[in-house]
Design a protein around this motif. Structure first.
Motif, PDB file in Angstrom:
ATOM      1  N   PHE A 137     -77.442 142.836  50.270  1.00  0.00           N
ATOM      2  CA  PHE A 137     -78.746 143.496  50.243  1.00  0.00           C
ATOM      3  C   PHE A 137     -79.853 142.573  49.738  1.00  0.00           C
ATOM      4  N   GLU A 138     -79.634 141.927  48.601  1.00  0.00           N
ATOM      5  CA  GLU A 138     -80.694 141.104  48.027  1.00  0.00           C
ATOM      6  C   GLU A 138     -81.035 139.919  48.922  1.00  0.00           C
ATOM      7  N   TYR A 139     -80.043 139.368  49.597  1.00  0.00           N
ATOM      8  CA  TYR A 139     -80.281 138.203  50.451  1.00  0.00           C
ATOM      9  C   TYR A 139     -80.951 138.602  51.761  1.00  0.00           C
ATOM     10  N   ASP A 193     -76.814 151.968  41.692  1.00  0.00           N
ATOM     11  CA  ASP A 193     -78.161 151.399  41.758  1.00  0.00           C
ATOM     12  C   ASP A 193     -78.178 149.878  41.696  1.00  0.00           C
ATOM     13  N   GLU A 194     -77.360 149.298  40.833  1.00  0.00           N
ATOM     14  CA  GLU A 194     -77.362 147.846  40.686  1.00  0.00           C
ATOM     15  C   GLU A 194     -76.443 147.173  41.708  1.00  0.00           C
ATOM     16  N   LEU A 195     -75.240 147.698  41.873  1.00  0.00           N
ATOM     17  CA  LEU A 195     -74.297 147.112  42.833  1.00  0.00           C
ATOM     18  C   LEU A 195     -74.467 147.690  44.235  1.00  0.00           C
ATOM     19  N   ILE A 196     -75.209 148.769  44.330  1.00  0.00           N
ATOM     20  CA  ILE A 196     -75.493 149.450  45.605  1.00  0.00           C
ATOM     21  C   ILE A 196     -74.194 149.843  46.309  1.00  0.00           C
ATOM     22  N   MET A 197     -73.246 150.347  45.547  1.00  0.00           N
ATOM     23  CA  MET A 197     -72.019 150.897  46.108  1.00  0.00           C
ATOM     24  C   MET A 197     -72.162 152.405  46.251  1.00  0.00           C
ATOM     25  N   ALA A 198     -71.481 152.963  47.230  1.00  0.00           N
ATOM     26  CA  ALA A 198     -71.475 154.413  47.383  1.00  0.00           C
ATOM     27  C   ALA A 198     -70.557 155.028  46.321  1.00  0.00           C
ATOM     28  N   PRO A 199     -70.932 156.180  45.759  1.00  0.00           N
ATOM     29  CA  PRO A 199     -70.112 156.797  44.707  1.00  0.00           C
ATOM     30  C   PRO A 199     -68.814 157.371  45.256  1.00  0.00           C
ATOM     31  N   VAL A 200     -67.805 157.468  44.395  1.00  0.00           N
ATOM     32  CA  VAL A 200     -66.499 158.040  44.750  1.00  0.00           C
ATOM     33  C   VAL A 200     -66.059 158.977  43.635  1.00  0.00           C
ATOM     34  N   THR A 210     -69.377 149.468  57.810  1.00  0.00           N
ATOM     35  CA  THR A 210     -68.935 150.765  57.298  1.00  0.00           C
ATOM     36  C   THR A 210     -69.084 151.829  58.392  1.00  0.00           C
ATOM     37  N   PRO A 211     -68.445 152.993  58.237  1.00  0.00           N
ATOM     38  CA  PRO A 211     -68.558 154.028  59.273  1.00  0.00           C
ATOM     39  C   PRO A 211     -69.990 154.499  59.508  1.00  0.00           C
ATOM     40  N   GLN A 212     -70.848 154.443  58.486  1.00  0.00           N
ATOM     41  CA  GLN A 212     -72.245 154.849  58.623  1.00  0.00           C
ATOM     42  C   GLN A 212     -73.159 153.669  58.295  1.00  0.00           C
ATOM     43  N   ARG A 213     -74.424 153.764  58.689  1.00  0.00           N
ATOM     44  CA  ARG A 213     -75.375 152.700  58.403  1.00  0.00           C
ATOM     45  C   ARG A 213     -75.546 152.517  56.893  1.00  0.00           C
ATOM     46  N   LEU A 214     -75.914 151.310  56.506  1.00  0.00           N
ATOM     47  CA  LEU A 214     -76.066 151.009  55.089  1.00  0.00           C
ATOM     48  C   LEU A 214     -77.272 151.746  54.512  1.00  0.00           C
ATOM     49  N   THR A 215     -77.139 152.174  53.272  1.00  0.00           N
ATOM     50  CA  THR A 215     -78.139 153.066  52.674  1.00  0.00           C
ATOM     51  C   THR A 215     -79.530 152.459  52.633  1.00  0.00           C
ATOM     52  N   GLN A 216     -79.634 151.142  52.402  1.00  0.00           N
ATOM     53  CA  GLN A 216     -80.936 150.512  52.241  1.00  0.00           C
ATOM     54  C   GLN A 216     -81.358 149.655  53.434  1.00  0.00           C
ATOM     55  N   LEU A 217     -80.552 149.649  54.487  1.00  0.00           N
ATOM     56  CA  LEU A 217     -80.891 148.889  55.704  1.00  0.00           C
ATOM     57  C   LEU A 217     -80.574 149.757  56.916  1.00  0.00           C
TER      58      LEU A 217
END
Length: 319
Positions: A208-210, A284-291, A223-230
């Protein structure tokens, strides 16, 4: 008489040995805990491991020390080391789930799915295929079309056997030669792609940052769905291939933990799961989806994924 005394002494000694482990386990932990992680320093899973280690240390009252062990297929080098460790709770590991559910079905490993205790899911690492910003492609489909038209192959740096196999299947369908290069985690892929040493690479949420800084270009969400921030970049499926890469992250221990140790770890994990700062760091920091945290959810997913990939591998061998 002497024989009877010796026999009695041995019985008492053996009984003491049997009682020692539960008594010792009930005081767990009594010394620092080693936490293995499958990537080099700075990668997303390494950062998650260090945050988890800090949180567990606060709950358990002993240091939890991170050891980086990159290499193999999605952490298979680390997983082999974990299997060889004593099942006493003093060696744990954080890894992509594919090291246990996927790799043993597709590559030779020194362990099986049943050699471990799966303690908790930790997050879903969002992932995608990236290239250098100056490449003349806006998506992965265009990259393959360009290679085919130019009568050239593509070089690809992979994270593990699952994303490697996905890209091999796609390249075969597209009629493009794909040269494969293994990685030691996200930072090594970033360096290779940005330096022009490979055409394509597979990254987790570190991308994401790059991408936002225009230092890398995202060609496809894996991933099965589009990325949350892109959200503007299509998935592999949306580009015409029935493929995806699951990059869940899991906390693992060697099989056979004493019940008191397992109970203590479960209690600590429950406390960490309720730690809002830790959960926010993941999303928020690692931008991982919660589980869903905890052993029950981990066992449910890991068994389902292991069975699914096992069937997939068996079908592939028939072809």
């Amino acid at each position: 008489m002497r024989s009877a005394i010796v026999t009695l002494f041995l019985c008492v000694f053996l009984a003491g040995m049997c009682l020692a482990q539960p008594v010792q386990a009930s005081n767990y932990p009594e010394r620092p805990i080693k936490m293995l992680t499958m990537t080099g320093p700075g990668a997303q899973i390494d950062l998650l491991t260090r945050a988890l280690s800090d949180a567990l240390s606060a709950e358990l009252g002993k240091p939890v020390l991170v050891t980086n062990m990159p290499g193999g297929s999605h952490g298979s080098v680390m997983a082999a080391e974990l299997k060889a460790s004593d099942p006493d709770g003093y060696t744990l590991a954080v890894s992509a789930t594919a090291a246990f559910t996927y790799s043993p079905h597709y590559v030779q490993t020194r362990y099986t799915f049943d050699d471990f205790e799966y303690l908790s899911m930790l997050g879903l690492n969002q992932s995608g295929i990236v290239c250098a910003p100056n490449r003349p492609w806006t998506n992965l489909k265009e990259a393959f079309e360009w290679a085919r038209n130019e009568k050239r192959g593509l070089t690809y740096m992979f994270q593990g056997s699952d994303d490697r196999d996905v890209m091999q299947r796609i390249a075969a369908k597209e009629g493009v030669s794909l040269s494969l290069m293994p990685s030691t985690g996200g930072p090594s892929i970033i360096s290779a792609v940005m330096g022009g040493h490979v055409d394509l690479g597979h990254l987790g949420a570190i991308l994401f940052e790059y991408v936002k800084a225009n230092r890398l270009k995202l060609l496809a969400a894996t991933t099965p769905q589009r990325l949350t921030q892109l959200q503007d970049v299509p998935t592999l499926r949306e580009q015409g291939w029935d493929e995806s890469v699951e990059m869940f992250v899991v906390l693992v221990a060697p099989k056979g933990l004493p019940a008191p140790v397992l109970d203590r770890l479960n209690q600590a994990i429950d406390k960490v799961a309720a730690n809002e700062k830790f959960r926010t760091f993941i999303t928020d920091e690692l931008i991982m989806a919660p589980v869903t945290f905890g052993r029950e959810a981990a066992l449910s997913y890991m068994k389902e994924a292991n069975d699914r990939f096992g069937k997939q591998a068996a079908e592939a061998k028939k072809q």
